[in-house]
Write an enzyme that holds these catalytic residues in place. Structure first.
Site, PDB file in Angstrom:
ATOM      1  N   VAL A  42       0.833  -1.192   0.000  1.00  0.00           N
ATOM      2  CA  VAL A  42       0.000   0.000   0.000  1.00  0.00           C
ATOM      3  C   VAL A  42       0.870   1.245   0.000  1.00  0.00           C
ATOM      4  O   VAL A  42       2.032   1.222   0.392  1.00  0.00           O
ATOM      5  CB  VAL A  42      -0.951   0.022   1.218  1.00  0.00           C
ATOM      6  CG1 VAL A  42      -1.734  -1.271   1.320  1.00  0.00           C
ATOM      7  CG2 VAL A  42      -0.198   0.279   2.515  1.00  0.00           C
ATOM      8  N   SER A  43       0.288   2.364  -0.435  1.00  0.00           N
ATOM      9  CA  SER A  43       0.909   3.682  -0.383  1.00  0.00           C
ATOM     10  C   SER A  43       2.273   3.682  -1.061  1.00  0.00           C
ATOM     11  O   SER A  43       2.397   3.267  -2.208  1.00  0.00           O
ATOM     12  CB  SER A  43       0.973   4.150   1.074  1.00  0.00           C
ATOM     13  OG  SER A  43       1.280   5.523   1.154  1.00  0.00           O
ATOM     14  N   ASN A  44       3.332   4.096  -0.359  1.00  0.00           N
ATOM     15  CA  ASN A  44       4.665   4.082  -0.957  1.00  0.00           C
ATOM     16  C   ASN A  44       5.074   2.674  -1.378  1.00  0.00           C
ATOM     17  O   ASN A  44       5.742   2.482  -2.398  1.00  0.00           O
ATOM     18  CB  ASN A  44       5.701   4.639   0.011  1.00  0.00           C
ATOM     19  CG  ASN A  44       5.673   6.155   0.091  1.00  0.00           C
ATOM     20  OD1 ASN A  44       4.917   6.814  -0.612  1.00  0.00           O
ATOM     21  ND2 ASN A  44       6.500   6.709   0.955  1.00  0.00           N
TER      22      ASN A  44
END
Length: 700
Positions: free
Chosen positions: A301-303
């Site tokens: 997720v995300s980065n």
């Protein structure tokens, strides 16, 4: 109980670099060439300790009381604390949000609650990817559950989210993979929780323990590069400061995130072939596990999600079979198309960089928060910021209320979705855009920690005066277990070196240009100038060192731009419409549009946009969030289920669509299936996300 196995054990990992012959190693006992140093292997029996919960189980992760750590913590204690905090930072662990019902260690691979603790036995391998200079170490980790099926092998990537350490995706892609009997390949992406004390010359080792940086040498996760004399000079002027690996490695680690994920996959194949052995004898001997016979899904997720996407773009050797990520931090290159949501006006100015849209937010959000009085945890609105912005000519309205509305409109006109407006005030209070702006300015510009870019530095602060102080020794020893790699974290905060009256914590500082406690608007304007190349107030071009830094930052951003080409790999993006950290018009939507514009009918990317979902699920346990939002985490797992079924059984992927969830509403009753409709394999036309005639159409 656990068994520590070192170089003398039967795995016989080599402690020196041995040249490899590409990916298909002729000798499976030889590690990939990018490894430099020992590989440690620890087996966890799934009773006293385990891979997923560090022995805490589902109930321990849900407990508000963190695991005990001694005054001289062991590596096992620090690991347990890191898993506890990293899990809880990303996954809401209250039953009302579905923990123990839809997800969590006590839910099996089929999504069925078991009522058990969910400990997973297996072996955990740790190593550094080099070159190992003490400042560029990238941590790699592979977890192989005892349930790994050698006849139907699978591998999931789990690069850390945010700037977190190696356990930064343990509760997301890590949990899904382990519960499905897959090996999980982790990396901290060169950003991991590498805090370095300049005052004490102390650093963190690969096992999370803090020691003298000189004693650790090349075994340190990160040490800021400078001579003892330079450090002494810096400490005399700026005592008790910390450098962080993401911000201060001077390497722009993001440019290698995709490469780090590919390295984690190669490391995982090496581990699997070493643990389970090769097949055949003599000249007929071959590796047991190779990309051709092992299912590999890039996730996180995300980065971490962005890192897996970049890995898929870079993968020309067929290491990755598919991608399933949530809210990925992608910075797609600009392409000519419009984004239209419902009947709203087309947006052409999409695909701005994270640094661009976050530094703009950093200038205006303190004032804009006044426009959302009902927003949950709106604890830092700033009328002073509105006044200062007005005096500088950046807002024209005459009253605080009108100025706040104007500031909010500027933010939305820059491509931030209106749906994020009610979420953003809490993030402002938590210092999210402030810290992202500072960290990424340093990272993209390859700034030395001694530069104190835009007058910011990192230090522990006195809770009363806000002045920098020494971080308590026990807090420093726990940093690997409590920190997330980007202040405020583990007791270390952003400080404003230029505050009127002396250095203080950023949130309570006074700007020299205004004489107000306007949440360091001067620093925010400095960061914004580095994004645009112009003084935000005068409009004049930057000159001298500031102009040079602006150019360095632009070069750094170009190095991390995504191409949109996944080489035909099937992929799933899951994103919340209310995301207040990654502007979806510049991230997920923009990437999907770029992919459609460049790949057309050949694209196998699916984009699922989830209503009433945002970036930080953990906040959903709090009043004001619980009533309004559902966990996006549930849809990451559903996306992984869909990708697994597609790759393993040929099940078609559902079309791109908006998933209309149902908030829990007044009183926030426990979430149920009615709140979380499935991604629809036969989504009606009214819900489908389409691309055509140079426009990405997203239904309301």
């Amino acid at each position: 109980m656990k068994c520590q196995r070192t170089l003398r054990c039967h795995l016989l990992f080599l402690s020196l670099v041995v040249p490899a012959t590409g990916f298909a190693h002729e000798r499976p006992d030889r590690p990939p060439s990018f490894l430099d140093g020992p590989v440690t292997a620890t087996h966890y029996d799934g009773v006293g300790d385990d891979l997923l919960t560090a022995g805490l189980g589902a109930s321990g992760l849900a407990s508000a009381t963190p695991p005990a750590v001694s005054s001289d913590p062991t590596a096992a204690e620090i690991r347990r604390l890191a898993i506890y905090n990293n899990y809880r930072a990303l996954v809401p662990t209250d039953a009302g949000n579905g923990y123990g019902v839809f997800y969590g260690p006590g839910v099996d691979a089929n999504g069925q609650p078991t009522g058990e603790e969910g400990l997973i036995a297996g072996t955990e391998y740790l190593a550094f990817a080099g070159p190992r200079s003490g400042r560029v170490n990238v941590t790699l980790m592979v977890q192989v559950p005892d349930s790994f099926d050698v006849d139907a092998p699978c591998l999931i990537t789990a690069p850390s989210s945010g700037s977190r350490g190696i356990y930064g995706a343990i509760g997301t892609a890590g949990e899904w993979g382990l519960k499905h009997g897959c090996a999980v390949a982790y990396t901290d992406k060169g950003t991991g929780n590498g805090a370095y004390s300049l005052q004490g010359n102390r650093a963190i080792g690969i096992d999370g323990r803090v020691d003298d940086a000189d004693a650790l040498g090349k075994e340190a996760t990160f040490v800021a590069r400078m001579s003892p004399r330079q450090r002494e000079r810096f400490n005399s002027e700026f005592p008790d400061r910390y450098a962080f690996k993401h911000a201060h490695s001077r390497l722009n680690p993001e440019q290698d995130w995709g490469r780090n994920v590919l390295q984690s996959i190669e490391f995982a194949f090496y581990v699997l072939n070493t643990q389970f052995g090769d097949e055949g004898r003599g000249r007929h001997r071959r590796l047991r596990f190779e990309p051709d016979n092992t299912l590999v899904i890039a996730s996180s997720v995300s980065n971490g999600g962005g890192a897996s996407v970049r890995a898929a773009e870079l993968d020309t050797r067929g290491l990755i079979d598919g991608v399933a990520v949530s809210e990925p931090n992608v910075n797609p290159r600009k392409a000519r198309f419009a984004i239209v949501q419902g009947t709203q006006a087309p947006l052409y100015d999409h695909s701005r960089s994270l640094f661009d849209y976050t530094t703009l937010l950093n200038v205006y959000q303190g004032c804009a928060s006044l426009a959302e009085p009902t927003a949950p945890f709106n604890l830092a609105p700033s009328a002073e910021a509105c006044t200062s912005l007005h005096e500088k000519g950046l807002l024209s309205a005459g009253t605080a209320a009108a100025q706040a509305a104007e500031a909010q409109q500027i933010i939305n006109d820059a491509g931030w979705n209106p749906e994020q407006n009610i979420v953003q005030p809490s993030h402002w209070f938590l210092n999210v855009p402030q810290s992202i702006s500072v960290t990424y300015a340093n990272a993209y510009g390859r700034a030395d920690v001694r530069t104190n870019l835009c007058g910011y530095s990192f230090a522990a602060t006195d809770p009363v005066t806000g002045a920098p102080v020494s971080l308590a020794p026990d807090a420093e020893l726990r940093l690997f277990g409590t920190g997330n790699g980007i202040p405020p974290t583990g007791g270390i905060n952003l400080v404003n070196n230029a505050s009127v009256g002396g250095v203080v914590e950023n949130r309570v500082s006074v700007s020299p240009s205004s004489g107000r406690a306007d949440q360091n608007l001067d620093g925010a304007l400095c960061l914004r100038a580095l994004a645009t190349g112009r003084d935000p107030v005068t409009g004049e071009r930057l000159r001298g060192a500031a102009r040079a830094m602006h150019r360095h930052i632009l070069e750094g951003i170009e190095q991390i731009r995504a191409s949109g080409d996944l080489h035909g790999k099937p992929a799933i993006f899951v994103t919340g419409r209310n995301d207040a950290i990654l502007a979806i018009n510049h991230a997920s939507r923009a990437y999907y549009g770029l992919n459609q514009a460049t790949r057309g009918a050949r694209s196998q990317l699916r984009y699922y946009e989830v209503t009433h979902a945002h970036h930080l699920d953990v906040l959903n346990a709090l009043p004001g969030f619980a009533e309004r939002f559902v966990p996006l985490h549930h849809y990451l797992f559903q996306g992984l289920d869909l990708m697994y079924a597609h790759l393993r059984h040929g099940t078609p992927l559902p079309p791109s669509q908006v998933v209309h969830t149902v908030p829990r509403g007044a009183g926030a009753p426990a979430i149920g299936p009615a709140n979380l409709p499935d991604i629809d394999p036969n989504a009606p036309a009214a819900d489908r996300i389409r691309f055509g005639h140079g426009t990405l159409y997203v239904p309301e």
